[in-house]
Design an enzyme around this catalytic site. Structure first.
Site, PDB file in Angstrom:
ATOM      1  N   ASP A 160       3.629  -4.306   8.199  1.00  0.00           N
ATOM      2  CA  ASP A 160       2.106  -3.757   7.530  1.00  0.00           C
ATOM      3  C   ASP A 160       1.073  -4.870   7.948  1.00  0.00           C
ATOM      4  O   ASP A 160       0.401  -4.855   7.232  1.00  0.00           O
ATOM      5  CB  ASP A 160       1.672  -3.218   6.637  1.00  0.00           C
ATOM      6  N   HIS A 181       0.976  -0.977   0.100  1.00  0.00           N
ATOM      7  CA  HIS A 181       0.124  -0.283   0.636  1.00  0.00           C
ATOM      8  C   HIS A 181       1.035   1.552   0.412  1.00  0.00           C
ATOM      9  O   HIS A 181       2.335   1.594   0.867  1.00  0.00           O
ATOM     10  CB  HIS A 181      -1.090   0.042   1.266  1.00  0.00           C
ATOM     11  N   CYS A 212      -4.788   2.057  -3.751  1.00  0.00           N
ATOM     12  CA  CYS A 212      -2.992   2.973  -3.526  1.00  0.00           C
ATOM     13  C   CYS A 212      -2.075   1.907  -3.073  1.00  0.00           C
ATOM     14  O   CYS A 212      -1.233   1.778  -2.312  1.00  0.00           O
ATOM     15  CB  CYS A 212      -3.666   3.387  -1.325  1.00  0.00           C
ATOM     16  N   LYS A 245     -10.513  -0.772  10.110  1.00  0.00           N
ATOM     17  CA  LYS A 245     -10.168  -1.607   9.887  1.00  0.00           C
ATOM     18  C   LYS A 245     -10.973  -3.715  10.605  1.00  0.00           C
ATOM     19  O   LYS A 245     -10.990  -3.935   9.776  1.00  0.00           O
ATOM     20  CB  LYS A 245      -9.734  -2.021   8.654  1.00  0.00           C
ATOM     21  N   GLN A 252      -3.847  -5.083   6.963  1.00  0.00           N
ATOM     22  CA  GLN A 252      -5.170  -5.929   6.794  1.00  0.00           C
ATOM     23  C   GLN A 252      -5.423  -7.249   7.611  1.00  0.00           C
ATOM     24  O   GLN A 252      -5.523  -8.565   6.997  1.00  0.00           O
ATOM     25  CB  GLN A 252      -4.881  -5.987   4.852  1.00  0.00           C
TER      26      GLN A 252
HETATM   27  N1  PMP Z   1      -1.637  -0.709   4.516  1.00  0.00           N
HETATM   28  C1  PMP Z   1      -2.449  -1.637   4.407  1.00  0.00           C
HETATM   29  C2  PMP Z   1      -1.858  -2.684   3.493  1.00  0.00           C
HETATM   30  C3  PMP Z   1      -4.121  -1.178   3.780  1.00  0.00           C
HETATM   31  O1  PMP Z   1      -5.062  -1.903   2.791  1.00  0.00           O
HETATM   32  C4  PMP Z   1      -4.281   0.210   4.523  1.00  0.00           C
HETATM   33  C5  PMP Z   1      -6.014   0.561   4.277  1.00  0.00           C
HETATM   34  N2  PMP Z   1      -6.518   0.261   2.977  1.00  0.00           N
HETATM   35  C6  PMP Z   1      -3.229   0.772   5.062  1.00  0.00           C
HETATM   36  C7  PMP Z   1      -2.298   0.269   5.163  1.00  0.00           C
HETATM   37  C8  PMP Z   1      -3.701   2.491   5.222  1.00  0.00           C
HETATM   38  O2  PMP Z   1      -4.827   2.241   6.118  1.00  0.00           O
HETATM   39  P1  PMP Z   1      -5.295   3.501   6.732  1.00  0.00           P
HETATM   40  O3  PMP Z   1      -6.049   4.707   5.765  1.00  0.00           O
HETATM   41  O4  PMP Z   1      -5.850   3.123   8.065  1.00  0.00           O
HETATM   42  O5  PMP Z   1      -3.834   5.071   7.641  1.00  0.00           O
END
Ligand code: PMP
Length: 428
Positions: free
Chosen positions: A219, A142, A385, A245, A222
């Site tokens: 990270d 991401h 993203c 999430k 997910q």
């Molecule tokens: N890392 C991953 C793998 C994600 O899926 C996301 C959110 N789509 C993020 C980071 C960022 O999360 P946030 O927008 O809550 O900061």
């Protein structure tokens, strides 16, 4: 409560987590899922990878916080503030326990996973990374786990390299070994890819990275909401997550880091709350984790996050994973039987979370999502993203269906029928 019913009746044997639970029965706990979709049908919510819906207990916890327990924390010498502080710190203990952290002092509250990664890139990165050093991330990240490292490299003169992807959406382990042999300072990678659904073998990769002398930032945005995660057992050095999430409110997330690393790091932001003593000449920092929590934090959100963790723990994270695994298997089988539908990521359900990213011949993913929306199905379309993933597979975007606790096989059926409808519409 539907939760209780789903756990007790649908899964009478709590010792058999592989059986999952009845997601359809849980829907009664989620008020928004009772709101009809635009076509008047039941809303099929398949965008939990972007953000999950909230059960009544979390919504109630948020208003309960404001109605009965709200004051600023860590400051007031009065009962209400002490109560708020205790509840705020209880949320920290609960996050620590939920992710298997050895100590709650290692859990820093932030706004979200993005802020947590930025915190490490700033505070650890600026103190430890020098010109000529190597940082390794991956092509599957991401942007939140990619752009902060690009910035750090640009500012310090360090080099940033990426582990590339196999055709079926896994990390190329030869590429990883080649990069680790160059002795990077840090390896930053996702437990689960939001764009592909791939589950990475964290223990193995972390062992390799440590043997090469690198720290590991995971990270876990997910993974923590969807499967049992113990940072202690995984052996990583930093991990990040977002509350929104995992059935919790937006505006709160967490960074977990090893105590000695956090202790040695300078603060990220400065101001109130993160200090022990301030004079006009200088400032002494507070201890961790408060050293990293400048300003008034997300107080009510922390209390509601405790309710979200309660909900997930009552279900059992083994069962959440089993539930999503079976939805993935049903979804993968149904979608791969459709002509003209290409699925991304590994086919092996052991390596794939409850996220199905796909493209349909001749129909742009945005058009697919629009047709699905007209059928009462909420999915995400775009680059998620993760633009380098799109470049890797030479596609502009994908349509992504992501599952959570309130999904059930009837959602997979609705999705499959609606994809067929989209194909008919664009064929004619
Ligand atoms: N890392 C991953 C793998 C994600 O899926 C996301 C959110 N789509 C993020 C980071 C960022 O999360 P946030 O927008 O809550 O900061």
């Amino acid at each position: 409560m539907a939760l209780q019913q789903a756990v007790e009746t649908a899964v009478p044997d709590r010792r058999r987590p592989e059986r999952g639970f009845d997601g359809a029965a849980l829907r009664a706990d989620f008020p928004i899922l009772a709101e009809p979709a635009r076509n008047g049908q039941r809303l099929v919510y398949l965008d939990s990878a972007a953000s999950s819906q909230k059960p009544r207990s979390v919504i109630d916890a948020l208003s309960d916080a404001y109605e009965h327990h709200y004051a600023n924390v860590h400051r007031g010498i009065y009962q209400l503030s002490e109560d708020a502080t205790e509840r705020f710190e209880e949320a920290r203990r609960r996050v620590a326990r939920f992710i298997g952290a050895p100590s709650e002092r290692e859990v820093v509250f932030v706004r979200n996973a993005t802020e947590a990664i930025n915190l490490v890139a700033f505070a650890w990165g600026r103190a430890n990374v020098r010109a000529g050093d190597l940082i390794v991330s991956t092509e599957m990240e991401h942007h939140a786990n990619l752009v902060p490292w690009q910035q750090l490299a640009a500012e310090t003169g360090a080099t940033l390299e990426y582990v590339h992807l196999t055709d079926d959406g896994r990390l190329d382990r030869d590429d990883l070994a080649r990069l680790l042999a160059r002795g990077p300072k840090l390896l930053a990678f996702a437990h689960v890819s939001n764009a592909l659904g791939t589950i990475n073998p964290v223990v193995e990769i972390t062992r390799q990275a440590h043997a090469a002398g690198a720290l590991v930032l995971l990270d876990a945005a997910q993974s923590v909401p969807h499967m049992p995660v113990s940072v202690g057992e995984l052996g990583v050095d930093f991990a990040v997550l977002s509350g929104h999430k995992m059935l919790g409110p937006s505006g709160i997330g967490a960074l977990w880091g090893r105590r000695e690393l956090l202790d040695a790091m300078p603060p990220f932001m400065t101001g109130g709350n993160m200090i022990r003593r301030v004079t006009l000449e200088g400032t002494e920092w507070n201890e961790v984790p408060w050293k990293f929590e400048a300003g008034t934090p997300a107080i009510a959100e922390a209390m509601a996050l405790t309710a979200a963790i309660d909900y997930l723990e009552a279900l059992g994270m083994d069962r959440v994973r089993a539930h999503e695994r079976s939805l993935f298997e049903a979804g993968w089988a149904a979608l791969s039987s459709l002509e003209g539908v290409q699925l991304l990521g590994p086919a092996d359900p052991d390596l794939h979370a409850g996220v199905i990213s796909f493209v349909i011949d001749g129909i742009h993913p945005h058009d697919v999502a629009t047709v699905l929306d007209s059928e009462g199905i909420a999915v995400r379309a775009g680059h998620h993203c993760a633009q380098p993933v799109m470049l890797r597979y030479d596609i502009p975007a994908t349509t992504r269906a992501s599952f959570y606790v309130y999904n059930a096989p009837d959602d997979v059926d609705r999705l499959t029928d609606a994809i067929r409808a989209a194909q008919r519409l664009f064929a004619g």
